[in-house]
Design an enzyme around this catalytic site. Sequence first.
Site, PDB file in Angstrom:
ATOM      1  CD1 TRP A 102       2.596  -8.035  -1.520  1.00  0.00           C
ATOM      2  CD2 TRP A 102       0.400  -8.044  -2.015  1.00  0.00           C
ATOM      3  NE1 TRP A 102       2.109  -7.282  -0.511  1.00  0.00           N
ATOM      4  CE2 TRP A 102       0.718  -7.309  -0.838  1.00  0.00           C
ATOM      5  CE3 TRP A 102      -0.974  -7.883  -2.337  1.00  0.00           C
ATOM      6  CZ2 TRP A 102      -0.098  -6.199  -0.236  1.00  0.00           C
ATOM      7  CZ3 TRP A 102      -1.782  -7.191  -1.693  1.00  0.00           C
ATOM      8  CH2 TRP A 102      -1.412  -6.293  -0.634  1.00  0.00           C
ATOM      9  CG  ASP A 172       2.657  -7.123  -8.150  1.00  0.00           C
ATOM     10  OD1 ASP A 172       2.997  -5.810  -8.232  1.00  0.00           O
ATOM     11  OD2 ASP A 172       2.085  -7.535  -7.303  1.00  0.00           O
ATOM     12  CE  LYS A 196       3.567  -1.288  -2.481  1.00  0.00           C
ATOM     13  NZ  LYS A 196       3.186  -1.152  -1.138  1.00  0.00           N
TER      14      LYS A 196
HETATM   15  N1  PMP Z   1       1.657  -6.148  -5.168  1.00  0.00           N
HETATM   16  C1  PMP Z   1       2.461  -5.937  -4.096  1.00  0.00           C
HETATM   17  C2  PMP Z   1       4.005  -6.238  -4.236  1.00  0.00           C
HETATM   18  C3  PMP Z   1       2.336  -4.809  -3.225  1.00  0.00           C
HETATM   19  O1  PMP Z   1       3.028  -4.447  -2.541  1.00  0.00           O
HETATM   20  C4  PMP Z   1       0.871  -4.518  -3.118  1.00  0.00           C
HETATM   21  C5  PMP Z   1       0.600  -3.361  -1.986  1.00  0.00           C
HETATM   22  N2  PMP Z   1       1.389  -3.192  -0.785  1.00  0.00           N
HETATM   23  C6  PMP Z   1       0.173  -4.891  -4.037  1.00  0.00           C
HETATM   24  C7  PMP Z   1       0.479  -5.724  -4.932  1.00  0.00           C
HETATM   25  C8  PMP Z   1      -1.257  -4.143  -3.853  1.00  0.00           C
HETATM   26  O2  PMP Z   1      -1.303  -3.146  -4.281  1.00  0.00           O
HETATM   27  P1  PMP Z   1      -2.798  -2.237  -4.226  1.00  0.00           P
HETATM   28  O3  PMP Z   1      -2.892  -1.746  -2.745  1.00  0.00           O
HETATM   29  O4  PMP Z   1      -2.376  -0.961  -5.144  1.00  0.00           O
HETATM   30  O5  PMP Z   1      -4.059  -2.838  -4.845  1.00  0.00           O
END
Ligand code: PMP
Length: 362
Positions: A102, A172, A196
């Site tokens: 991520w 994030d 989550k």
């Molecule tokens: N950052 C992290 C740490 C994540 O776990 C996720 C989704 N699993 C995201 C960003 C992306 O999130 P979204 O699907 O809400 O765009």
Amino acid sequence: MGHRVWNFSAGPGMLPLPVLEEAQRDLLALPGVGMSVLEISHRSKWYEAINHETEQNLRQLLGIPEHYSVLFLQGGASLQFTMVPMNLLGGRSADYIITGSWGEKAYKEAVKLGSARIAWNGKAENFTRIPRPDELELDPNSGYVHFTSNETIQGVQFPTEPEIGSTPLVCDASSDFLSRPLPIERYALIYAGAQKNAGPAGVTIVIIRNDLLERIPPNLPTMLDYRTHVEHKSLYNTPPVFAVYMVMLVTRWLRDTIDGLAKMEQINRQKAQLIYEVIDRSEGFYRGHAHPEYRSVMNITWRLPNEELEKEFLQQAQANGLYELKGHRSVGGCRASLYNAVPIEAVQALRDFMLDFMHKHA
Ligand code: PMP
């Protein structure tokens, strides 16, 4: 009601049962309103009360001071990969600490919008740890430093904030938000998709220190400008009303049933410990992905001796009512996400299954 299995999904993840039950009970008509939360205007006093309470609950749980704004946005955490650099670069460069998939994605988006540097990258070590303070190559003039507090795919988590000096810190926190208390004042901006620990998909929570609003360039597209959402208290356009309502119920549950984030963290640590103990005592049958010091309390990632056994493990787990344990397709193996709402009974069932499977196959 259909039978509920133990769900270890990485996201959307389990929600607290009492929250689902309350939402179900009140779905047709909110008490005192006579309409469904799905049907009321976002300009009504009822929705304004939901919007207000959700913000206040978050402020109370996390101790968010007045000089920070709390926003409810759409577009997922992924849109924040774009909005953060668009709003905060201000002609400067930003530093990205990359500890997993991520963080890598966030960095790639920043590069499209301006100048971004990699302050540390764990990719060469297969994203198994976070950097030591002396490994960070920070630019003292950077506009901000971005990190991912918990890498959901690799299961690598920062135990505390990285030491970065006085540069604004951006995080994030999608997959560990509300799982533990946070020293909010160490951050300039925190963002997290709700799906989550905080609620269903559809709303992203952004906590931003107000002085950062001054560096936002003029003429950004209205919806991509944090100032729009601060000025309109997240009501510039139609918000994801149901998702925000669910976050309100989840934050009430955290406050009233769990008794706050310190307690939640204690429970989460207990849960993770149950599984890490099995891994650590398995004499290599189960191999944890992350370095023990930095392994995640939320997403536990591990391998078995071979892929055949992994397949069998997942099949048999499911036959025993333990679902969504497959690792992310980019890393393979197994992953158990033990978010706030996953009860200790689910984790005990997983532990017992892991021990049993090991004794049969080791
Ligand atoms: N950052 C992290 C740490 C994540 O776990 C996720 C989704 N699993 C995201 C960003 C992306 O999130 P979204 O699907 O809400 O765009």
